[in-house]
Scaffold this active site. Structure first.
Site, PDB file in Angstrom:
ATOM      1  CE  LYS A  31      -3.862  -1.862   2.758  1.00 11.66           C
ATOM      2  NZ  LYS A  31      -4.962  -1.724   1.802  1.00 11.66           N
ATOM      3  CG  ASP A  58      -7.146  -4.792   7.672  1.00  9.51           C
ATOM      4  OD1 ASP A  58      -8.342  -4.533   7.451  1.00  9.51           O
ATOM      5  OD2 ASP A  58      -6.412  -5.386   6.861  1.00  9.51           O
ATOM      6  CG  ASP A 110      -3.777  -4.325  -0.118  1.00  8.55           C
ATOM      7  OD1 ASP A 110      -3.852  -4.668   1.084  1.00  8.55           O
ATOM      8  OD2 ASP A 110      -3.950  -3.152  -0.503  1.00  8.55           O
ATOM      9  NE  ARG A 136     -10.797 -10.118  -1.223  1.00 10.84           N
ATOM     10  CZ  ARG A 136     -11.247  -9.235  -2.105  1.00 10.84           C
ATOM     11  NH1 ARG A 136     -11.509  -9.603  -3.339  1.00 10.84           N
ATOM     12  NH2 ARG A 136     -11.421  -7.979  -1.768  1.00 10.84           N
TER      13      ARG A 136
HETATM   14  N1  BES Z   1      -7.908  -3.812   4.769  1.00 10.58           N
HETATM   15  C1  BES Z   1      -8.140  -3.449   3.434  1.00 10.58           C
HETATM   16  C2  BES Z   1      -9.461  -2.731   3.211  1.00 10.58           C
HETATM   17  C3  BES Z   1      -9.604  -1.359   3.825  1.00 10.58           C
HETATM   18  C4  BES Z   1      -9.264  -0.231   3.091  1.00 10.58           C
HETATM   19  C5  BES Z   1     -10.123  -1.201   5.076  1.00 10.58           C
HETATM   20  C6  BES Z   1      -9.423   1.014   3.641  1.00 10.58           C
HETATM   21  C7  BES Z   1     -10.285   0.065   5.641  1.00 10.58           C
HETATM   22  C8  BES Z   1      -9.939   1.170   4.914  1.00 10.58           C
HETATM   23  C9  BES Z   1      -8.145  -4.694   2.550  1.00 10.58           C
HETATM   24  O1  BES Z   1      -7.322  -5.723   2.972  1.00 10.58           O
HETATM   25  C10 BES Z   1      -7.659  -4.286   1.217  1.00 10.58           C
HETATM   26  O2  BES Z   1      -6.543  -3.874   1.114  1.00 10.58           O
HETATM   27  N2  BES Z   1      -8.522  -4.419   0.223  1.00 10.58           N
HETATM   28  C11 BES Z   1      -8.196  -4.062  -1.113  1.00 10.58           C
HETATM   29  C12 BES Z   1      -8.795  -5.097  -2.025  1.00 10.58           C
HETATM   30  C13 BES Z   1      -8.371  -4.985  -3.453  1.00 10.58           C
HETATM   31  C14 BES Z   1      -6.905  -5.278  -3.593  1.00 10.58           C
HETATM   32  C15 BES Z   1      -9.183  -5.953  -4.273  1.00 10.58           C
HETATM   33  C16 BES Z   1      -8.744  -2.680  -1.396  1.00 10.58           C
HETATM   34  O3  BES Z   1      -9.811  -2.347  -0.902  1.00 10.58           O
HETATM   35  O4  BES Z   1      -8.083  -1.921  -2.100  1.00 10.58           O
HETATM   36 ZN    ZN Z   2      -6.903  -5.813   4.968  1.00  9.87          ZN
HETATM   37 MN    MN Z   3      -5.346  -5.521   2.246  1.00  6.45          MN
END
Ligand code: BES
Ligand code: ZN
Ligand code: MN
Length: 510
Positions: A288, A299, A358, A362
Site C-alpha cells: 500500500k 484491520d 492486498d 478474504r
Molecule cells: N484492509 C483493506 C481494506 C480497507 C481499506 C479497510 C481502507 C479500511 C480502509 C483490505 O485488505 C484491502 O486492502 N482491500 C483491497 C482489495 C483490493 C486489492 C481488491 C482494497 O480495498 O483496495
Molecule cells: Zn486488509
Molecule cells: Mn489488504
C-alpha cells in the site's frame, strides 16, 4: 464513571449538577395567515421548587428550548442546573437521546462535578422510560471511553457518579436489569475498542490471542477457548490463511471460542461469528502507499467486533449456542512473503490464485469460514474491514451487509435498525461470482478492478460456505473508526459500532 439509579429523591436532590430538559411546543395558528407560536414546556419536571426557580429566571424569557439550546442557573441548594432544549418532543428519537447525552457529558469534562443527575423522564421522548434510561447509560459508557495509554500527559480523568433519576417506582427492577445489560455491553465495547486502538507493534497475532484468552478466563466463565498455533493451522490445511502469514515475523493464531447456554439441547440455535484479525495490513508485496497504509492497525476490527458481541452476549446469557472464530495475523513482507501469481490450496480444497496480496482478508476469512462450517452452525456472520470499495459505495458511516439468505440478512438489518446503527445491503449477482473464476486455478482473489469491490469480496467468501449454512458478511471498513459525526464515538480511533447490533441479535435470538 459510575452509574446509579434513583427514584427521584435524596441522590437527585443532593447532586452537584442537575440536567433537566425542556421541549418546544408550537401551537397551530388559529386564524389563517397568523404566525405559529412557540412555547417552552417543562411540565415533566417533578421538582416543583426548581420549576419555580426556572420560571423566575430572566434568561428563561428568551430561551426557546430548541435543539442544542441550553441555559444554566444556580439552584436554591447551590447546585448547578442545566436546562437542555430538545426541540419538538415528537421528533426526538433514541439516537437523538444518545447524541445529546454525549454532548452534555463532554460539556462536563472540564467541570469538577462529582455527582451529575439526569432527569430520565425529561429525556423520555420515546414513551419508554426503561429504554430511555438504557440509551442514556449506553451513550454515557460510549462517551466516557478514552485511549491515552501512550500519552505522557494523560487526559485529566473526570470521575463522577451519574445519577439516573426517575419517578416511576414500578419500573425500578426493570431499570436495574436494563442498566446491568448496558454495563455488560458498554464494557465489552470498551474492551474491543482497546484491542483496535492498541498499536500494531505491540498487538501482533500472538499478543492479541493472549489478551483475548486472558479476558475470557477472567470474565467469561464457562466459555471454552482453543487457540490454534501455526503447526495446528498447518494441520488444518488452511493454505490461504498461511499464505497471508508467510511474510510475517509472528506466528498466526486461530482463536476458537464456544459458549453454550445452561439450558441447551440439540434444537438450540447455533450461530457462528467469524472475524478478520489482520493486526496490520501493509498490503504485502502489493504494498500500500504510505497514506493508505496508515490506519491499517484497524484491520483487525472485524475480529474485535465479533469478539465484543460474543463477550456481551455471554455476559447477557444469550439463549443460543455461539461459536466465535478469529483469524489473527498481520499481512507483512519478508523473503518468505507470498508473491502475486502464487497459487495456494484452501482448507476446502479449492485452488486460489493470489493476484493481489492486498486482498488478504478474504484469504484468511475463507479458511476460517470453512472451519466454522464444520461445527454445523445454523447461521454465520462474519465481520471484516474487507474493502476500500465499501467506503466508496457507502461512505464511512454505513456498514455493508451481503449474504446467501435474505431472511437472515433481514434479521441483521432489523437488529441494526433497532440499535440505530446504519447498515445497507449490497447484492451478490452471478456475474460477480463469475468474475472471480481464475484462468490457472479454481478461483482468484480479485475481480475486475474498480468494479463492485465489496460484493466481489463477498462472492469470494461465499465460495467457502458449505453445509447449507445461512451466511451474512458485514464489511465494516467504513464504520470501524473515526465516526466524527457521532458525538458518543471518538472522532479518532475505534468506533465500537456494530457490537450493539450483533449483541442485540444474539441475545434476542430464539
Ligand atoms: N484492509 C483493506 C481494506 C480497507 C481499506 C479497510 C481502507 C479500511 C480502509 C483490505 O485488505 C484491502 O486492502 N482491500 C483491497 C482489495 C483490493 C486489492 C481488491 C482494497 O480495498 O483496495
Ligand atoms: Zn486488509
Ligand atoms: Mn489488504
Amino acid at each position: 464513571m459510575q452509574i446509579k439509579l434513583d427514584v427521584i429523591g435524596e441522590h437527585f436532590l443532593s447532586a452537584e449538577l442537575k440536567i433537566l430538559t425542556a421541549f418546544q411546543k408550537t401551537s397551530v395558528p388559529k386564524t389563517k395567515g397568523a404566525k405559529a407560536e412557540t412555547s417552552v414546556s417543562i411540565d415533566h419536571w417533578s421538582d416543583k421548587g426548581l420549576k419555580e426557580e426556572f420560571q423566575n429566571l430572566k434568561s428563561a424569557k428568551t430561551f426557546k428550548a430548541g435543539k442544542d439550546e441550553s441555559i444554566s442557573f444556580t439552584g436554591a441548594l447551590g447546585e448547578t442546573v442545566w436546562v437542555v432544549g430538545l426541540g419538538d418532543k415528537t421528533k426526538f428519537h433514541a439516537e437523538d437521546i444518545r447524541k445529546v447525552i454525549a454532548k452534555i457529558l463532554k460539556g462536563t469534562k472540564s467541570t469538577k462535578f462529582s455527582t451529575i443527575a439526569i432527569d430520565v423522564p425529561g429525556f423520555n421522548t420515546i414513551k419508554d422510560e426503561v429504554r430511555t434510561a438504557q440509551v442514556i447509560a449506553e451513550s454515557a459508557y460510549l462517551t466516557d471511553y478514552t485511549f491515552d495509554k501512550y500519552k505522557s500527559k494523560k487526559s485529566e480523568p473526570h470521575e463522577f457518579v451519574l445519577i439516573l433519576a426517575h419517578t416511576d417506582k414500578k419500573n425500578n427492577l426493570k431499570l436495574e436489569k436494563a442498566l446491568t445489560s448496558t454495563k455488560n455491553i458498554g464494557e465489552s465495547i470498551s474492551v474491543m475498542k482497546d484491542f483496535i486502538n492498541e498499536v500494531p507493534n505491540v498487538l501482533h497475532s500472538v499478543e492479541y490471542a493472549k489478551r483475548i484468552e486472558a479476558d475470557v478466563k477472567k470474565n467469561l466463565k464457562g466459555v471454552k477457548i482453543k487457540i490454534l498455533n501455526k503447526a495446528e493451522i498447518q494441520k488444518e490445511k488452511m493454505g490461504m490463511f498461511l499464505s497471508v502469514n508467510a511474510g510475517s515475523a509472528h506466528e498466526p493464531r486461530l482463536v476458537h471460542l464456544t459458549y453454550e447456554p445452561t439450558r441447551s439441547n440439540s434444537k438450540t440455535k447455533h450461530i457462528a461469528l467469524v472475524g478478520k484479525g489482520i493486526t496490520f495490513d501493509t498490503g504485502g508485496y502489493c504494498i500500500k502507499p504510505g497514506t493508505s497504509m496508515a490506519g491499517m492497525k484497524n484491520d483487525m476490527g472485524g475480529s474485535a467486533t465479533v469478539y465484543g458481541a460474543f463477550r456481551a452476549a455471554v455476559l447477557e446469557k444469550a439463549p443460543i449456542k455461539i461459536t466465535c472464530i478469529l483469524a489473527l495475523t498481520d499481512n507483512a513482507i519478508n523473503e518468505h512473503a507470498t508473491v502475486p501469481d502464487a497459487v495456494v490450496t484452501a482448507r476446502n480444497g479449492k485452488t486460489v490464485e493470489i493476484l493481489n496480496t492486498d486482498a488478504e482478508g478474504r484469504l484468511i476469512l475463507g479458511d476460517a469460514l470453512d472451519y466454522a462450517c464444520d461445527f454445523n452452525p445454523h447461521y454465520i456472520i462474519d465481520a471484516a474491514t474487507l474493502t476500500g470499495a465499501c467506503l466508496v459505495a457507502l461512505g464511512n458511516q454505513v456498514c455493508a451487509v451481503l449474504g446467501n439468505d435474505q431472511k437472515w440478512i433481514n434479521e441483521i438489518l432489523d437488529s441494526a435498525k433497532d440499535q440505530d446503527e446504519y447498515m445497507w445491503q449490497l447484492p451478490i449477482i452471478n456475474e460477480w461470482r463469475q468474475d472471480i473464476k481464475s484462468k490457472v486455478a479454481d478461483i482468484k482473489n480479485i475481480g475486475t478492478p474498480m468494479r463492485a469491490g465489496t460484493a466481489i469480496g463477498a462472492a469470494f467468501l461465499e465460495e467457502f460456505i458449505k453445509n447449507d449454512v445461512k451466511w451474512a458478511h458485514l464489511d465494516i471498513a467504513g464504520v470501524v473508526d473515526s465516526q466524527s459525526h457521532l458525538p458518543y464515538c471518538s472522532a479518532h480511533g475505534a468506533s465500537g459500532l456494530i457490537v450493539r447490533t450483533l449483541t442485540h441479535l444474539l441475545v434476542n435470538a430464539k
